[in-house]
Design a protein around this motif. Structure first.
Motif, PDB file in Angstrom:
ATOM      1  N   THR A 165      21.555  -2.369  -2.302  1.00 57.51           N
ATOM      2  CA  THR A 165      22.758  -1.533  -2.217  1.00 57.51           C
ATOM      3  C   THR A 165      23.137  -1.259  -0.753  1.00 57.51           C
ATOM      4  N   ALA A 166      22.165  -1.477   0.145  1.00 61.92           N
ATOM      5  CA  ALA A 166      22.336  -1.085   1.546  1.00 61.92           C
ATOM      6  C   ALA A 166      23.612  -1.628   2.197  1.00 61.92           C
ATOM      7  N   GLN A 167      23.955  -2.895   1.885  1.00 62.01           N
ATOM      8  CA  GLN A 167      25.088  -3.495   2.608  1.00 62.01           C
ATOM      9  C   GLN A 167      26.409  -2.798   2.294  1.00 62.01           C
ATOM     10  N   ASN A 197      16.821 -12.694  -8.298  1.00 60.78           N
ATOM     11  CA  ASN A 197      16.286 -13.688  -9.227  1.00 60.78           C
ATOM     12  C   ASN A 197      14.811 -13.925  -8.906  1.00 60.78           C
ATOM     13  N   GLU A 198      14.002 -12.904  -9.142  1.00 56.63           N
ATOM     14  CA  GLU A 198      12.579 -12.934  -8.785  1.00 56.63           C
ATOM     15  C   GLU A 198      11.883 -14.125  -9.455  1.00 56.63           C
ATOM     16  N   ILE A 199      11.009 -14.791  -8.709  1.00 57.41           N
ATOM     17  CA  ILE A 199      10.266 -15.924  -9.287  1.00 57.41           C
ATOM     18  C   ILE A 199       9.215 -15.402 -10.258  1.00 57.41           C
ATOM     19  N   ARG A 207       8.715  -4.861 -11.624  1.00 53.91           N
ATOM     20  CA  ARG A 207       9.491  -5.887 -10.911  1.00 53.91           C
ATOM     21  C   ARG A 207      10.372  -6.598 -11.921  1.00 53.91           C
ATOM     22  N   THR A 208      11.670  -6.382 -11.810  1.00 55.10           N
ATOM     23  CA  THR A 208      12.612  -6.966 -12.760  1.00 55.10           C
ATOM     24  C   THR A 208      13.707  -7.693 -11.989  1.00 55.10           C
ATOM     25  N   ARG A 209      14.563  -8.376 -12.716  1.00 56.29           N
ATOM     26  CA  ARG A 209      15.627  -9.124 -12.010  1.00 56.29           C
ATOM     27  C   ARG A 209      16.887  -8.284 -11.868  1.00 56.29           C
ATOM     28  N   GLU A 210      17.034  -7.293 -12.736  1.00 59.71           N
ATOM     29  CA  GLU A 210      18.135  -6.332 -12.614  1.00 59.71           C
ATOM     30  C   GLU A 210      17.477  -4.966 -12.503  1.00 59.71           C
ATOM     31  N   PHE A 211      17.779  -4.223 -11.475  1.00 54.90           N
ATOM     32  CA  PHE A 211      17.131  -2.932 -11.287  1.00 54.90           C
ATOM     33  C   PHE A 211      18.065  -2.005 -10.520  1.00 54.90           C
ATOM     34  N   GLU A 212      17.675  -0.744 -10.488  1.00 56.18           N
ATOM     35  CA  GLU A 212      18.525   0.231  -9.823  1.00 56.18           C
ATOM     36  C   GLU A 212      17.825   0.716  -8.562  1.00 56.18           C
ATOM     37  N   MET A 214      17.793   3.390  -5.103  1.00 57.09           N
ATOM     38  CA  MET A 214      18.265   4.663  -4.542  1.00 57.09           C
ATOM     39  C   MET A 214      17.991   4.535  -3.036  1.00 57.09           C
ATOM     40  N   GLU A 215      19.056   4.283  -2.291  1.00 59.96           N
ATOM     41  CA  GLU A 215      18.886   3.987  -0.869  1.00 59.96           C
ATOM     42  C   GLU A 215      19.673   4.972  -0.017  1.00 59.96           C
ATOM     43  N   MET A 216      19.135   5.237   1.165  1.00 52.63           N
ATOM     44  CA  MET A 216      19.805   6.118   2.109  1.00 52.63           C
ATOM     45  C   MET A 216      19.677   5.495   3.494  1.00 52.63           C
ATOM     46  N   GLU A 282       8.272   2.697  -2.412  1.00 52.67           N
ATOM     47  CA  GLU A 282       9.461   2.886  -1.567  1.00 52.67           C
ATOM     48  C   GLU A 282       9.232   2.217  -0.213  1.00 52.67           C
ATOM     49  N   GLY A 283      10.303   1.710   0.366  1.00 51.93           N
ATOM     50  CA  GLY A 283      10.225   1.163   1.718  1.00 51.93           C
ATOM     51  C   GLY A 283      10.990   2.069   2.677  1.00 51.93           C
ATOM     52  N   ILE A 284      10.379   2.385   3.809  1.00 54.86           N
ATOM     53  CA  ILE A 284      11.076   3.149   4.853  1.00 54.86           C
ATOM     54  C   ILE A 284      11.125   2.235   6.074  1.00 54.86           C
ATOM     55  N   HIS A 285      12.357   1.945   6.515  1.00 49.94           N
ATOM     56  CA  HIS A 285      12.509   0.934   7.552  1.00 49.94           C
ATOM     57  C   HIS A 285      13.309   1.459   8.732  1.00 49.94           C
ATOM     58  N   ASN A 286      12.913   1.032   9.914  1.00 52.26           N
ATOM     59  CA  ASN A 286      13.764   1.211  11.086  1.00 52.26           C
ATOM     60  C   ASN A 286      14.506  -0.118  11.244  1.00 52.26           C
ATOM     61  N   ARG A 287      15.789  -0.138  10.879  1.00 58.39           N
ATOM     62  CA  ARG A 287      16.540  -1.393  10.862  1.00 58.39           C
ATOM     63  C   ARG A 287      17.230  -1.656  12.198  1.00 58.39           C
ATOM     64  N   SER A 288      16.957  -0.853  13.179  1.00 59.46           N
ATOM     65  CA  SER A 288      17.608  -0.921  14.498  1.00 59.46           C
ATOM     66  C   SER A 288      19.136  -0.990  14.302  1.00 59.46           C
ATOM     67  N   ILE A 319      17.782   4.328  10.151  1.00 57.13           N
ATOM     68  CA  ILE A 319      16.523   4.543   9.429  1.00 57.13           C
ATOM     69  C   ILE A 319      16.880   4.517   7.952  1.00 57.13           C
ATOM     70  N   GLU A 320      16.203   3.652   7.213  1.00 57.70           N
ATOM     71  CA  GLU A 320      16.527   3.449   5.799  1.00 57.70           C
ATOM     72  C   GLU A 320      15.370   3.918   4.918  1.00 57.70           C
ATOM     73  N   THR A 321      15.715   4.623   3.841  1.00 59.28           N
ATOM     74  CA  THR A 321      14.706   4.907   2.810  1.00 59.28           C
ATOM     75  C   THR A 321      15.197   4.242   1.537  1.00 59.28           C
ATOM     76  N   ASP A 326      13.766   2.366 -11.263  1.00 61.10           N
ATOM     77  CA  ASP A 326      12.925   1.940 -12.395  1.00 61.10           C
ATOM     78  C   ASP A 326      11.452   1.993 -12.005  1.00 61.10           C
ATOM     79  N   ARG A 327      11.169   1.592 -10.767  1.00 62.43           N
ATOM     80  CA  ARG A 327       9.787   1.592 -10.290  1.00 62.43           C
ATOM     81  C   ARG A 327       9.271   3.029 -10.181  1.00 62.43           C
ATOM     82  N   LEU A 328      10.152   3.920  -9.737  1.00 63.54           N
ATOM     83  CA  LEU A 328       9.747   5.330  -9.652  1.00 63.54           C
ATOM     84  C   LEU A 328       9.519   5.897 -11.057  1.00 63.54           C
TER      85      LEU A 328
HETATM   86  N1  GAP Z   1      17.528  -2.242   1.503  1.00 61.69           N
HETATM   87  C1  GAP Z   1      16.146  -2.478   1.660  1.00 61.69           C
HETATM   88  C2  GAP Z   1      15.512  -2.993   0.455  1.00 61.69           C
HETATM   89  O1  GAP Z   1      16.158  -3.341  -0.515  1.00 61.69           O
HETATM   90  P1  GAP Z   1      13.184  -3.576  -0.538  1.00 61.69           P
HETATM   91  O2  GAP Z   1      11.809  -3.175  -0.048  1.00 61.69           O
HETATM   92  O3  GAP Z   1      13.437  -5.019  -0.790  1.00 61.69           O
HETATM   93  O4  GAP Z   1      14.174  -2.988   0.552  1.00 61.69           O
HETATM   94  C3  GAP Z   1      13.470  -1.361  -1.847  1.00 61.69           C
HETATM   95  O5  GAP Z   1      13.520  -2.771  -1.846  1.00 61.69           O
HETATM   96  C4  GAP Z   1      12.847  -0.858  -3.132  1.00 61.69           C
HETATM   97  O6  GAP Z   1      13.559  -1.387  -4.260  1.00 61.69           O
HETATM   98  C5  GAP Z   1      11.400  -1.301  -3.359  1.00 61.69           C
HETATM   99  O7  GAP Z   1      10.502  -0.453  -2.687  1.00 61.69           O
HETATM  100  C6  GAP Z   1      11.277  -1.192  -4.860  1.00 61.69           C
HETATM  101  O8  GAP Z   1      11.019   0.163  -5.242  1.00 61.69           O
HETATM  102  C7  GAP Z   1      12.662  -1.572  -5.330  1.00 61.69           C
HETATM  103  N2  GAP Z   1      12.688  -2.983  -5.764  1.00 61.69           N
HETATM  104  C8  GAP Z   1      12.805  -4.079  -5.001  1.00 61.69           C
HETATM  105  N3  GAP Z   1      12.782  -5.203  -5.744  1.00 61.69           N
HETATM  106  C9  GAP Z   1      12.638  -4.802  -7.028  1.00 61.69           C
HETATM  107  C10 GAP Z   1      12.544  -5.474  -8.286  1.00 61.69           C
HETATM  108  N4  GAP Z   1      12.623  -6.813  -8.375  1.00 61.69           N
HETATM  109  N5  GAP Z   1      12.364  -4.744  -9.414  1.00 61.69           N
HETATM  110  C11 GAP Z   1      12.321  -3.383  -9.336  1.00 61.69           C
HETATM  111  N6  GAP Z   1      12.412  -2.698  -8.194  1.00 61.69           N
HETATM  112  C12 GAP Z   1      12.569  -3.382  -7.043  1.00 61.69           C
END
Ligand code: GAP
Length: 464
Positions: A165-167, A197-199, A207-212, A214-216, A282-288, A319-321, A326-328
């Motif tokens: 969603t970040a872009q 399209n996860e392998i 880990r799914t191919r369609e997921f939701e 929550m990004e900041m 969750e990933g927390i990134h410094n994307r510069s 800074i991205e969180t 779904d994973r949460l």
């Molecule tokens: N904008 C940065 C970004 O998308 P990411 O680490 O690729 O970073 C962030 O994804 C979060 O999205 C992951 O920590 C995970 O919780 C969730 N996520 C990523 N790929 C996923 C997938 N295939 N199925 C479910 N959740 C996924």
């Protein structure tokens, strides 16, 4: 009224979740999550949220949204899933968002080369004589889903389902900053679907191919980024604690220099210990200034910020969180699950109580209204109570089975309060309120029940 369940509480021993299959089965049985298109044999790695799951999901998103956007320095956005294809060229996804893929020529299965040899274990149908001997050379497999926009299906009509969603936030940076009149540092928060399209999808909704997602994205002055990175680590850690998660199952895992994504200057994962091991939550990134400078270059539009106080222009660092909803949800379900094995002191019978000890704010149902019998003199006022509470809370009415069984049903879906309307209720105008975790009971006046529930839930509310 005596609680048949309360008697067995004293000798309860807790057991936490240790296999994912138990959770998958509970989710199906109680209406949290179903396999997508199940009547057609199911669609691999796609899942549907049922009546309880959709409530839970909404509550989780609301908790995250409130935690982010009720701050004065973060605003919300809801961008489209489909974006100009050039966005993904600029972001690096067209050229770089890929996993190394290998095919087994014998068993025809596909594996991620970076997950070998573990990925072969138990997977290869020909494992007796295969064992990776027939694998092709790795080739790059782009994870973006493609589709066509408009009636003509040619290369010029290709668009992508967004893989993050970040872009949507980066390309709207200028719009949001100028319309909300926010000054750097400030953030933009978004919740929405992403597609990859996860392998090797798997582990239920992990880990799914369609997921939701929550990004900041938090925009800061270059040079202040390291400090904000640390601040957001702390804020996000506290969010999970406020949701009631077990801190011994959470940890930070910094990325080493060789593990950083193409856009990242620094990164840390918040990991959770799932039944299948420690994994990224969750990933927390410094994307510069990687993304803003790429979009500036590819779009030809200036995206610099003018800092009025310092009278200078710069491209903010970000800074991205980023956490998957779904994973949460999977982490919260696993974390909340407990089995209490106990012995009923009256009968001496072994007993097991399954509880989802959700934080009240995310529990899909806040209270269950249970008339002690199906007689109209109890069901009618109990339904009236249900209707009154339903104006403010997600509640459930249940008049089937013994009261003990009904308590157990609510425990298993994580309902914090059960309210029993019994024969005394018509005369003393009170109900018995039973709390899920302690199983303690108290009589509460009918005209106080709403306030009671509000106070109890507010008392534990996630403060921001
Ligand atoms: N904008 C940065 C970004 O998308 P990411 O680490 O690729 O970073 C962030 O994804 C979060 O999205 C992951 O920590 C995970 O919780 C969730 N996520 C990523 N790929 C996923 C997938 N295939 N199925 C479910 N959740 C996924």
């Amino acid at each position: 009224m005596a609680d048949p369940v309360q008697n067995s509480a004293a000798k309860a021993q807790h057991k936490n979740l240790n296999d994912l299959a138990t959770m998958v089965s509970l989710c199906k049985r109680r209406g949290f999550v179903y396999q997508s298109s199940e009547i057609y044999g199911g669609l691999n790695s796609c899942w549907d949220y049922g009546p309880l799951g959709s409530n839970l999901k909404m509550n989780v998103k609301q908790a995250w949204w409130n935690a982010m956007t009720r701050r004065d320095d973060v605003v919300g956005l809801d961008a489209a899933i489909l974006m100009a294809p050039m966005v993904w060229k600029a972001s690096g996804h067209v050229d770089g968002f890929s996993d190394p893929l290998v095919d087994c020529k014998k068993c025809k299965q596909r594996f991620r080369a970076d997950q070998l040899p573990q990925a072969l274990e138990g997977a290869c149908k020909e494992k007796e004589n295969c064992k990776g001997a027939y694998l092709t050379e790795p080739r790059s497999f782009n994870l973006m889903f493609k589709t066509f926009m408009g009636p003509v299906e040619d290369a010029s009509a290709i668009v992508y389902l967004r893989p993050e969603t970040a872009q949507g936030i980066f390309v709207n940076f200028e719009n949001v900053q100028s319309t909300s009149r926010k000054k750097v540092p400030f953030g933009i928060a978004q919740i929405g679907k992403s597609f990859r399209n996860e392998i090797t999808p798997g582990n239920f909704i992990f880990r799914t191919r369609e997921f939701e997602q929550m990004e900041m994205q938090y925009f800061v002055k270059p040079g202040t980024d390291d400090g904000f990175f640390e601040k957001w680590k702390e804020t996000r850690w506290n969010f999970y604690l406020k949701l009631g998660m077990n801190s011994s199952k959470l940890r930070f895992k910094p990325h080493g220099p060789g593990e950083l994504a193409h856009y990242a200057k620094a990164a840390v994962d918040v990991q959770y210990e799932f039944p299948f091991g420690w994994q990224e939550l969750e990933g927390i990134h410094n994307r510069s200034d990687f993304d803003l400078s790429q979009h500036q270059k590819f779009s030809g539009k200036k995206l610099e910020y003018f800092d009025e106080a310092a009278k200078e222009k710069y491209l903010p660092f970000v800074i991205e969180t980023a956490v998957g909803c779904d994973r949460l949800i999977l982490a919260l379900l696993c974390d909340a699950y407990r089995e209490e094995n106990s012995v009923d002191e009256e009968t001496g019978r072994a007993d097991t109580r399954v509880v989802l000890g959700f934080h009240p704010e995310i529990a899909p149902i806040k209270a269950a209204i249970l008339p002690l019998s199906k007689k109209a003199e109890l069901t009618e006022p109990a339904l009236k109570l249900r209707d009154g509470l339903a104006r403010e809370f997600a509640v459930q009415y249940d008049d089937a089975a013994s009261i003990g069984k009904r308590y157990r049903r609510q425990d298993e879906i994580g309902t914090p309060f059960c309210m029993t309307y019994d024969f005394d209720s018509n005369t003393d105008h009170k109900v018995t309120v039973r709390e899920r975790d302690s199983m303690k009971q108290e009589r509460i006046a009918l005209d106080q029940v709403e306030t009671y529930l509000r106070t109890q839930i507010k008392a534990k509310a996630i403060a921001f």
